[in-house]
Design an enzyme around this catalytic site. Sequence first.
Site, PDB file in Angstrom:
ATOM      1  N   SER A 223       0.834  -1.208   0.000  1.00  0.00           N
ATOM      2  CA  SER A 223       0.000   0.000   0.000  1.00  0.00           C
ATOM      3  C   SER A 223       0.860   1.246   0.000  1.00  0.00           C
ATOM      4  O   SER A 223       1.958   1.260   0.537  1.00  0.00           O
ATOM      5  CB  SER A 223      -0.907   0.035   1.224  1.00  0.00           C
ATOM      6  OG  SER A 223      -1.594   1.266   1.245  1.00  0.00           O
TER       7      SER A 223
ATOM      8  N   LYS B 168      -4.289  -6.685   3.231  1.00  0.00           N
ATOM      9  CA  LYS B 168      -4.295  -5.526   2.316  1.00  0.00           C
ATOM     10  C   LYS B 168      -5.732  -5.203   1.883  1.00  0.00           C
ATOM     11  O   LYS B 168      -6.121  -4.035   1.777  1.00  0.00           O
ATOM     12  CB  LYS B 168      -3.416  -5.808   1.090  1.00  0.00           C
ATOM     13  CG  LYS B 168      -3.536  -4.774  -0.034  1.00  0.00           C
ATOM     14  CD  LYS B 168      -2.991  -3.437   0.374  1.00  0.00           C
ATOM     15  CE  LYS B 168      -3.060  -2.292  -0.605  1.00  0.00           C
ATOM     16  NZ  LYS B 168      -3.499  -2.360  -1.919  1.00  0.00           N
TER      17      LYS B 168
ATOM     18  N   HIS C  19      -7.359  -3.449   4.697  1.00  0.00           N
ATOM     19  CA  HIS C  19      -6.781  -2.094   4.713  1.00  0.00           C
ATOM     20  C   HIS C  19      -7.565  -1.202   3.751  1.00  0.00           C
ATOM     21  O   HIS C  19      -7.973  -0.089   4.089  1.00  0.00           O
ATOM     22  CB  HIS C  19      -5.298  -2.171   4.317  1.00  0.00           C
ATOM     23  CG  HIS C  19      -4.704  -0.860   3.873  1.00  0.00           C
ATOM     24  ND1 HIS C  19      -4.986  -0.299   2.641  1.00  0.00           N
ATOM     25  CD2 HIS C  19      -3.869   0.014   4.486  1.00  0.00           C
ATOM     26  CE1 HIS C  19      -4.341   0.856   2.531  1.00  0.00           C
ATOM     27  NE2 HIS C  19      -3.665   1.066   3.637  1.00  0.00           N
TER      28      HIS C  19
ATOM     29  N   GLU D 246      -9.979   2.025   4.391  1.00  0.00           N
ATOM     30  CA  GLU D 246      -9.733   3.268   3.638  1.00  0.00           C
ATOM     31  C   GLU D 246     -11.057   3.808   3.056  1.00  0.00           C
ATOM     32  O   GLU D 246     -11.324   5.011   3.102  1.00  0.00           O
ATOM     33  CB  GLU D 246      -8.722   2.955   2.534  1.00  0.00           C
ATOM     34  CG  GLU D 246      -8.349   4.087   1.629  1.00  0.00           C
ATOM     35  CD  GLU D 246      -7.421   3.600   0.506  1.00  0.00           C
ATOM     36  OE1 GLU D 246      -6.429   2.878   0.783  1.00  0.00           O
ATOM     37  OE2 GLU D 246      -7.693   3.915  -0.655  1.00  0.00           O
TER      38      GLU D 246
HETATM   39  P1  NDP Z   1      -0.869  -2.302 -14.188  1.00  0.00           P
HETATM   40  O1  NDP Z   1      -1.818  -2.890 -13.238  1.00  0.00           O
HETATM   41  O2  NDP Z   1      -1.357  -1.245 -15.122  1.00  0.00           O
HETATM   42  O3  NDP Z   1      -0.225  -3.490 -15.044  1.00  0.00           O
HETATM   43  C1  NDP Z   1       0.684  -3.239 -16.099  1.00  0.00           C
HETATM   44  C2  NDP Z   1       1.863  -4.173 -16.008  1.00  0.00           C
HETATM   45  O4  NDP Z   1       1.439  -5.533 -16.086  1.00  0.00           O
HETATM   46  C3  NDP Z   1       2.797  -3.961 -17.172  1.00  0.00           C
HETATM   47  O5  NDP Z   1       4.111  -4.190 -16.748  1.00  0.00           O
HETATM   48  C4  NDP Z   1       2.341  -5.031 -18.138  1.00  0.00           C
HETATM   49  O6  NDP Z   1       3.297  -5.393 -19.097  1.00  0.00           O
HETATM   50  C5  NDP Z   1       2.098  -6.169 -17.180  1.00  0.00           C
HETATM   51  N1  NDP Z   1       1.255  -7.201 -17.760  1.00  0.00           N
HETATM   52  C6  NDP Z   1      -0.073  -7.137 -17.996  1.00  0.00           C
HETATM   53  N2  NDP Z   1      -0.514  -8.290 -18.528  1.00  0.00           N
HETATM   54  C7  NDP Z   1       0.553  -9.096 -18.632  1.00  0.00           C
HETATM   55  C8  NDP Z   1       0.743 -10.417 -19.117  1.00  0.00           C
HETATM   56  N3  NDP Z   1      -0.288 -11.136 -19.593  1.00  0.00           N
HETATM   57  N4  NDP Z   1       1.987 -10.936 -19.082  1.00  0.00           N
HETATM   58  C9  NDP Z   1       3.021 -10.219 -18.611  1.00  0.00           C
HETATM   59  N5  NDP Z   1       2.908  -8.961 -18.133  1.00  0.00           N
HETATM   60  C10 NDP Z   1       1.688  -8.413 -18.152  1.00  0.00           C
HETATM   61  O7  NDP Z   1       0.419  -1.719 -13.432  1.00  0.00           O
HETATM   62  P2  NDP Z   1       0.574  -0.956 -12.046  1.00  0.00           P
HETATM   63  O8  NDP Z   1       2.009  -0.645 -11.953  1.00  0.00           O
HETATM   64  O9  NDP Z   1      -0.411   0.150 -11.897  1.00  0.00           O
HETATM   65  O10 NDP Z   1       0.191  -2.045 -10.948  1.00  0.00           O
HETATM   66  C11 NDP Z   1       0.883  -3.281 -10.831  1.00  0.00           C
HETATM   67  C12 NDP Z   1       0.211  -4.103  -9.770  1.00  0.00           C
HETATM   68  O11 NDP Z   1       0.267  -3.409  -8.523  1.00  0.00           O
HETATM   69  C13 NDP Z   1      -1.275  -4.349 -10.030  1.00  0.00           C
HETATM   70  O12 NDP Z   1      -1.609  -5.633  -9.592  1.00  0.00           O
HETATM   71  C14 NDP Z   1      -1.954  -3.331  -9.166  1.00  0.00           C
HETATM   72  O13 NDP Z   1      -3.246  -3.743  -8.795  1.00  0.00           O
HETATM   73  C15 NDP Z   1      -1.027  -3.271  -7.978  1.00  0.00           C
HETATM   74  N6  NDP Z   1      -1.047  -2.054  -7.209  1.00  0.00           N
HETATM   75  C16 NDP Z   1      -1.180  -0.849  -7.808  1.00  0.00           C
HETATM   76  C17 NDP Z   1      -1.199   0.307  -7.056  1.00  0.00           C
HETATM   77  C18 NDP Z   1      -1.282   1.625  -7.720  1.00  0.00           C
HETATM   78  O14 NDP Z   1      -1.358   2.633  -7.001  1.00  0.00           O
HETATM   79  N7  NDP Z   1      -1.241   1.698  -9.057  1.00  0.00           N
HETATM   80  C19 NDP Z   1      -1.101   0.264  -5.582  1.00  0.00           C
HETATM   81  C20 NDP Z   1      -0.889  -1.039  -5.065  1.00  0.00           C
HETATM   82  C21 NDP Z   1      -0.901  -2.139  -5.851  1.00  0.00           C
HETATM   83  P3  NDP Z   1       3.290  -4.676 -20.556  1.00  0.00           P
HETATM   84  O15 NDP Z   1       4.053  -3.406 -20.367  1.00  0.00           O
HETATM   85  O16 NDP Z   1       3.972  -5.646 -21.442  1.00  0.00           O
HETATM   86  O17 NDP Z   1       1.848  -4.444 -20.936  1.00  0.00           O
END
Ligand code: NDP
Length: 476
Positions: free
Chosen positions: A128, A182, A185, A189
């Site tokens: 988080s 989480k 959490h 929130e």
């Molecule tokens: P996203 O959730 O937007 O995911 C994008 C990433 O996932 C890219 O690196 C993408 O690769 C990869 N991806 C998607 N599909 C596949 C696949 N089939 N095979 C391999 N790679 C894949 O990114 P975020 O950075 O926002 O979040 C990452 C994780 O963290 C998520 O699970 C999210 O829920 C969690 N999270 C996010 C928060 C936030 O504030 N954003 C906070 C806490 C947790 P490519 O570039 O090749 O498309």
Amino acid sequence: QTAEVGVIGMAVMGSNLARNMARKGFRVAIYNRTASRTDEVIAGHGNEGTFLPFHDLANFVASLERPRRVVMMVKAGCGTDAVIKEITPLLQPGDVLVDGGNAYFGDTRRREEEIRPTGIHYVGTGISGGEVGALEGPSIMPGGSKESYEIIGPVLEKISAHVDGEPCCAWMGTDGAGHFVKMVHNGIEYADMQFIGEAHSLLRAAGLTNAEAADAFESWNHGDLNSYLVEITSRVLRAKDPRNPDTDLLDVIRDEAGMKGTGTWTVQTALELGVDVSTISEAVFARSVSSAVPLRTVGQHVLAGPEHTITVEDRQTFLTDVRDALWSAKVVAYAQGLDEIRTAAAEYNWEVDMGQIASIWRDGCIIRARLLQRIRDEYAAGDLVSLLEAPSVKAELARCQQAWRRVVACAVEAGVPVPGFSSALGYYDQVRAPRLNAALTQGLRDLFGAHTYRRVDDEGSWHLNWSGDGREVRAN
Ligand code: NDP
């Protein structure tokens, strides 16, 4: 050169987490399905530490010291499953595969069970703090085997936020415990934000401007309500519309809140576990109602009621009352959330430590708040059935409860919706009531469906022969 840890997924969360690791001195291997993202991280931040970039997953895995430590930060759901499928044949027994995404804890339990026979440790981990937290120090909630924590814990602890030298990261329990904590959490929130919204509505109904309300939140932030969410509330309230500096930004933002689903999971799971998280469900439903535009349009035109204005005799007294109501409701949300975790821990055999959960939420995460120090200290002093019974909490609630009632009563009188404040108060009164209305419910159920009842003065289940001779018979 070998890497000490690897991160898969170079979108905002993964790249920031990798940069955080590199800045803390770890040699970090990075990989992303789309290679250009990996290159962009190196081009933009390659000088922040030691990065080993890879365009090929097998080479990425081969670069890692054993036991390998791999953190996945990819799109939750199909993205996670796709990476697991690709990487598990490349890993070896003893290696640790962390899922840092926002996975549903049930999925984490399934994945951990599927991967366990390979000897690879699967560690569902809640993270988080959003993108800034990922870079500067988030709150980290890892699950998985205890053994895996010895391998991955030191890295996660080092990159997490710290309070008085203590990391905001601790082992939460086996399999899905980390993602469960989480999830709750996030549920808390939701409730916290709903209460803040209700407090703001009350202040506005009492005639305060957004700027005056911002002053109130700012002063509350210096006391027991000190928290990240209260702090940023005054910033949002003070913001001006960049297109029209004479207008408050808040007044031009649509009054419809979206959500991504973790609040809903918290409520669904609580329903399955039979735990009351009414403050969280009210917050989830409040967002649903806010977005139900046709319903609200009809309601505004056809439903009669007061004019949403509160006449205040003494503004300072009113502000203090709202502050006390906000603090009390917030405590109830924490009590309900912790109760859900406690119940789940019993159901899934997790060794959770409530004080430790409060401890790692003290910084790095969105719900960081002064209250968490108190919760941590209270649980450190002894186990509690509910947070509400903790000595300092119950005393403060006793002091605040009259104000809380006044606030709910005046909101109801004025037609200002306060579903969060009133459901929190309803919970407080339910748990303190010597008798609820459940006896009548049992009587009704026995009459119409022979569902039986239990007696206060005897063991067993009983049924009254309602339509026959009126005698009581013992049920099986
Ligand atoms: P996203 O959730 O937007 O995911 C994008 C990433 O996932 C890219 O690196 C993408 O690769 C990869 N991806 C998607 N599909 C596949 C696949 N089939 N095979 C391999 N790679 C894949 O990114 P975020 O950075 O926002 O979040 C990452 C994780 O963290 C998520 O699970 C999210 O829920 C969690 N999270 C996010 C928060 C936030 O504030 N954003 C906070 C806490 C947790 P490519 O570039 O090749 O498309």
